[in-house]
Scaffold this motif. Structure first.
Motif, PDB file in Angstrom:
ATOM      1  N   LYS A 194       0.910  -1.275   0.126  1.00 30.52           N
ATOM      2  CA  LYS A 194      -0.125  -0.185   0.023  1.00 30.52           C
ATOM      3  C   LYS A 194       0.744   1.256  -0.015  1.00 30.52           C
ATOM      4  O   LYS A 194       0.570   2.186  -0.702  1.00 30.52           O
ATOM      5  CB  LYS A 194      -1.029   0.158   1.263  1.00 30.52           C
ATOM      6  CG  LYS A 194      -2.286  -0.944   1.005  1.00 30.52           C
ATOM      7  CD  LYS A 194      -3.140  -0.668   1.820  1.00 30.52           C
ATOM      8  CE  LYS A 194      -3.020  -0.543   3.242  1.00 30.52           C
ATOM      9  NZ  LYS A 194      -3.994  -0.832   4.417  1.00 30.52           N
ATOM     10  N   GLY A 196      -9.455   5.426   2.524  1.00 31.93           N
ATOM     11  CA  GLY A 196      -9.235   5.312   4.090  1.00 31.93           C
ATOM     12  C   GLY A 196     -10.641   4.815   4.432  1.00 31.93           C
ATOM     13  O   GLY A 196     -10.569   4.560   5.597  1.00 31.93           O
ATOM     14  N   SER A 202      -8.936  -1.623   0.830  1.00 32.70           N
ATOM     15  CA  SER A 202      -7.795  -2.416   0.743  1.00 32.70           C
ATOM     16  C   SER A 202      -7.536  -3.487   1.727  1.00 32.70           C
ATOM     17  O   SER A 202      -7.226  -4.417   1.544  1.00 32.70           O
ATOM     18  CB  SER A 202      -6.461  -1.598   0.688  1.00 32.70           C
ATOM     19  OG  SER A 202      -6.636  -0.782  -0.541  1.00 32.70           O
ATOM     20  N   THR A 203      -7.963  -3.081   3.084  1.00 32.51           N
ATOM     21  CA  THR A 203      -7.879  -4.038   4.172  1.00 32.51           C
ATOM     22  C   THR A 203      -8.861  -5.042   3.857  1.00 32.51           C
ATOM     23  O   THR A 203      -8.389  -6.189   4.161  1.00 32.51           O
ATOM     24  CB  THR A 203      -8.204  -3.241   5.460  1.00 32.51           C
ATOM     25  OG1 THR A 203      -7.446  -1.952   5.424  1.00 32.51           O
ATOM     26  CG2 THR A 203      -7.951  -3.841   6.642  1.00 32.51           C
TER      27      THR A 203
HETATM   28  N1  LIG Z   1      -1.262  -1.792   8.563  1.00 31.31           N
HETATM   29  C1  LIG Z   1      -2.073  -0.726   8.970  1.00 31.31           C
HETATM   30  N2  LIG Z   1      -1.506  -0.438  10.085  1.00 31.31           N
HETATM   31  C2  LIG Z   1      -2.306   0.973  10.453  1.00 31.31           C
HETATM   32  N3  LIG Z   1      -3.660   1.524  10.131  1.00 31.31           N
HETATM   33  C3  LIG Z   1      -3.811   0.916   8.816  1.00 31.31           C
HETATM   34  C4  LIG Z   1      -2.949  -0.126   8.148  1.00 31.31           C
HETATM   35  N4  LIG Z   1      -3.588  -0.376   7.011  1.00 31.31           N
HETATM   36  C5  LIG Z   1      -4.769   0.504   6.841  1.00 31.31           C
HETATM   37  N5  LIG Z   1      -4.640   1.192   7.746  1.00 31.31           N
HETATM   38  C6  LIG Z   1      -5.709   2.265   8.286  1.00 31.31           C
HETATM   39  O1  LIG Z   1      -6.845   1.537   7.955  1.00 31.31           O
HETATM   40  C7  LIG Z   1      -7.649   2.445   7.388  1.00 31.31           C
HETATM   41  C8  LIG Z   1      -8.530   1.782   6.005  1.00 31.31           C
HETATM   42  O2  LIG Z   1      -7.017   1.882   5.072  1.00 31.31           O
HETATM   43  P1  LIG Z   1      -7.295   0.939   3.922  1.00 31.31           P
HETATM   44  O3  LIG Z   1      -7.799  -0.202   3.853  1.00 31.31           O
HETATM   45  O4  LIG Z   1      -6.192   1.163   3.059  1.00 31.31           O
HETATM   46  O5  LIG Z   1      -8.290   2.040   2.843  1.00 31.31           O
HETATM   47  P2  LIG Z   1      -8.565   2.247   1.370  1.00 31.31           P
HETATM   48  O6  LIG Z   1      -7.959   1.111   0.856  1.00 31.31           O
HETATM   49  O7  LIG Z   1     -10.281   2.170   1.512  1.00 31.31           O
HETATM   50  O8  LIG Z   1      -8.286   3.681   1.007  1.00 31.31           O
HETATM   51  C9  LIG Z   1      -7.024   3.774   6.804  1.00 31.31           C
HETATM   52  O9  LIG Z   1      -7.457   4.725   8.120  1.00 31.31           O
HETATM   53  C10 LIG Z   1      -5.709   3.279   7.227  1.00 31.31           C
HETATM   54  O10 LIG Z   1      -4.800   4.648   7.575  1.00 31.31           O
END
Ligand SMILES: Nc1ncnc2c1ncn2[C@@H]1O[C@H](COP(=O)(O)OP(=O)(O)O)[C@@H](O)[C@H]1O
Ligand SMILES: [Mg+2]
Lengths: 402, 223
Positions: free
Chosen positions: A399, B45, B49-50
């Motif tokens: 990411k 955010g 992706s998560t």
């Molecule tokens: N490995 C991680 N550690 C801490 N926070 C994370 C991590 N991955 C994602 N986040 C947080 O989780 C939230 C969702 O992230 P993400 O799934 O990447 O969002 P998107 O893909 O919808 O933009 C965000 O606020 C991001 O900062």
């Protein structure tokens, strides 16, 4: 075509700059470890050879010779020289208790001038009593017993096709040559008494010998002594000093102790450089490797995303480290060996001690040890790399940024 | 083949505060079926992706389970899960994912060589590169490619193993409309050929390719 097997090579090729730096440092590391240990064992080998070739417990030389002639030096680094004492000293020495064998030698140095083929130390021995030279001659010469004007030469003496070496307009026949000792013994020419007397007389005639007042029939240069089993060498040496006037006494132990000291000093500094180089090499290898892994974090995360297990990725990293370090290590060893073989005489001169290239078994063992030392650096680099990768959060790495 | 998430949740520790957690994905159920093209949109955010990474077997959920044909994938050991990902799941991660030392063709062949010693399926890789329109760049190095071309390379690579699940994280980000349509058509085609396809995006351009559009907001999924 691409395969898991050739992937490390492709990666190393792809990161050519980093790979070249890794190669360079692992090469330096191997160069230092192999070169350093080779030099140390080469000095040791040379000195052992000198010590065993010397063959006597005690060497007695004329006292006035002490200034320009030191028994230790004749073995290790002296210029050819000559000095004489009366033959009668033999009988005085013989009276000292504890002597098993004794044999006189007569030294002479050939001049640098046009008279002689080479500037060498000539040593005459008495075949009837000698115990220090003949055991070695027996190893080398094949042409029957040594007669008048026959010589056996040290390894540094050039032997021409006609097997003739010329001193003071006399031709001597070379009937054998010794293996190298890495000492000035390699510059010696050995002959019997009759031969040296002819040569000394010839040198007087040419005015090339400062001792022209001596009759070569009545002088000797050194007496080699072997003490009786159980006798105390130091005590016998002390007794000779006390009972015989005008002589200087050196024991093999003195000489060996002196040799040991210089060996220790040289080994110490060589070891220091070797270890320093190895440490620098290891540190640099680890650093560069870690940088390379860091740069490629995204690549490893991608591999993981497409289904590579942690083991596949670790193996890849380990193989990259091993391949590059092994290649650098082999390069370093080969280069080091080339330098040692090409400059072995120079190394002996610079260090001021006998230096002999160690035997093949030792060489192989030292090369193996040097490779292991380089592989140790590879193992540490790989371990750090693998740890970094296994701790990274691949989903997060993918990411980050683009 | 069905990919199913049951009550999956993801908490991340909040930076600095060790005891405090922040929930990126609240417990949610989700099903992805063969032949279907699903899109999840949502602001940056929102947790897209998560969720996608949890579905891909790349990120262990804090709670809940992910099933692939009734097999709980996070109960598998790392090795088995990696192998499963290699064979069944084609993942197109966000951003660049090329190995810079390899050619484009070699990059596409990578998933195959991880577990197969046989000659890699070069012809198939070339066909895929042809389909994504970069066959002429086969021998080029990744750093000679544009962002759109790299994305297309990643799609070809994800399809090499003919996975039954295709997961794409923002596959059209930064692409012009022509490239966007090309990429989405390809994924649509994969769904039509029987794959279960999930595309995550923060734009709406995928709408008319899809069977379902879901929206993610603050870690929650809305139908
Ligand atoms: N490995 C991680 N550690 C801490 N926070 C994370 C991590 N991955 C994602 N986040 C947080 O989780 C939230 C969702 O992230 P993400 O799934 O990447 O969002 P998107 O893909 O919808 O933009 C965000 O606020 C991001 O900062
Ligand atoms: Mg995202």
């Amino acid at each position: 075509m691409i395969s898991l097997k050739n992937l490390p090579y492709k990666n190393l090729k792809g990161y050519a700059g980093r790979t070249a730096a890794l190669l360079l440092f692992s090469m330096l590391m191997a160069l230092a470890t192999f070169g350093g240990t080779m030099v140390i064992s080469g000095i040791r080998a040379g000195l052992n050879k000198v010590e065993s070739r010397f063959g006597a417990d005690i060497m007695v030389t004329p006292e006035d010779a002490k200034n320009d002639f030191d028994a230790q030096n004749v073995l290790l680094k002296a210029e050819p020289g000559y000095f004489y004492m009366e033959k009668g000293k033999m009988d005085e020495i013989a009276k000292v208790d504890g002597i098993e064998k004794m044999s006189a030698q007569l030294f002479m140095a050939s001049a640098k001038a046009g008279c002689c083929s080479a500037k060498v130390q000539m040593i005459a021995y008495d075949p009837a009593t000698d115990f220090t030279i003949q055991p070695w001659i027996a190893d080398t010469y094949t042409d029957g017993p040594m007669g008048l004007m026959d010589v056996v030469v040290g390894s540094n003496v050039t032997v021409y096709d006609n097997h003739i070496i010329r001193f003071y307009d006399n031709d001597c026949r070379i009937i054998g040559q010794f293996a190298p000792t890495g000492s000035t013994l390699d510059n010696c020419v050995y002959m019997n008494y009759d031969t040296v007397k002819v040569l000394i007389k010839a040198s007087f005639k040419k005015g090339l010998n400062q001792y022209s007042e001596y009759d070569p029939d009545d002088v000797i240069s050194a007496v080699m002594i072997k003490v009786r089993p159980g006798a105390d060498i130091e005590k016998v040496a002390g007794d000779i000093t006390k009972q015989v006037d005008g002589v200087s006494v050196a024991t093999s132990k003195n000489m060996v102790a002196g040799i040991g000291d210089s060996l220790k000093k040289i080994s110490g500094s060589v070891s220091f450089f070797t270890v320093t180089f190895w440490l620098i090499g290891t540190l640099m290898t680890i650093l560069i490797f870690a940088m390379m892994i860091n740069e490629r974090k995204r690549e490893f995360a991608s591999l993981w995303a497409m289904g590579a297990s942690r083991k596949i990725i670790s193996d890849l990293v380990i193989r990259e480290a091993v391949v590059v370090n092994l290649a650098g290590g082999i390069l370093g060893i080969v280069l080091s060996a080339l330098i040692l073989f090409m400059f072995k005489d120079l190394i002996g001169q610079v260090l001021g001690v006998g230096f002999l290239i160690p035997g093949p078994v030792t060489i192989i063992l030292l090369a193996g040890a040097a490779l292991l030392s380089v592989l140790l650096a590879a193992a540490i680099s790989a371990w750090i790399g693998v740890r970094r990768i296994s701790r990274m959060d691949a989903s997060l790495v993918l990411k980050e940024g683009q | 083949m069905i990919l199913r998430a049951d009550e999956v949740r993801k908490d991340f520790p909040r930076a600095g505060k060790s005891s405090n957690y922040f929930t990126a994905v609240y417990p949610l159920d989700f099903v992805l079926e063969s032949g279907q093209f699903t899109v999840i949109t949502g602001k940056s955010g929102s947790g897209k992706s998560t969720l996608l990474n949890m579905l891909a077997g790349m990120l262990t959920p804090s709670g809940g389970k992910v099933f692939l044909d009734d097999k709980d994938i996070y109960s598998l050991d790392e090795k088995t899960l990696a192998r499963l990902r290699n064979e069944k799941i084609g993942l197109i991660p966000q951003g660049h994912t090329a190995l810079l030392s390899l050619t484009v063709l070699e990059n596409v062949l990578l998933p195959y060589i991880l577990y197969n010693k046989a000659q890699p399926p070069e012809k198939k890789a070339k066909d895929l590169l042809d389909q994504v329109g970069i066959a002429s760049l086969m021998e080029a190095r990744p750093n000679e490619l544009s962002g759109g071309e790299l994305r297309r390379m990643a799609i070809a690579r994800a399809m090499l193993m003919e996975p039954s699940i295709l997961l794409a994280d923002e596959p059209t980000a930064g692409l012009d409309s022509e490239n966007t349509i090309a990429v989405l058509s390809l994924l649509r085609q994969a769904a039509d050929e029987g794959a279960a396809v999930l595309v995550v995006t923060h734009e709406n351009e995928a709408d008319h390719f899809t069977d379902h559009v879901l929206t993610m907001d603050g870690g929650r999924l809305k139908g």
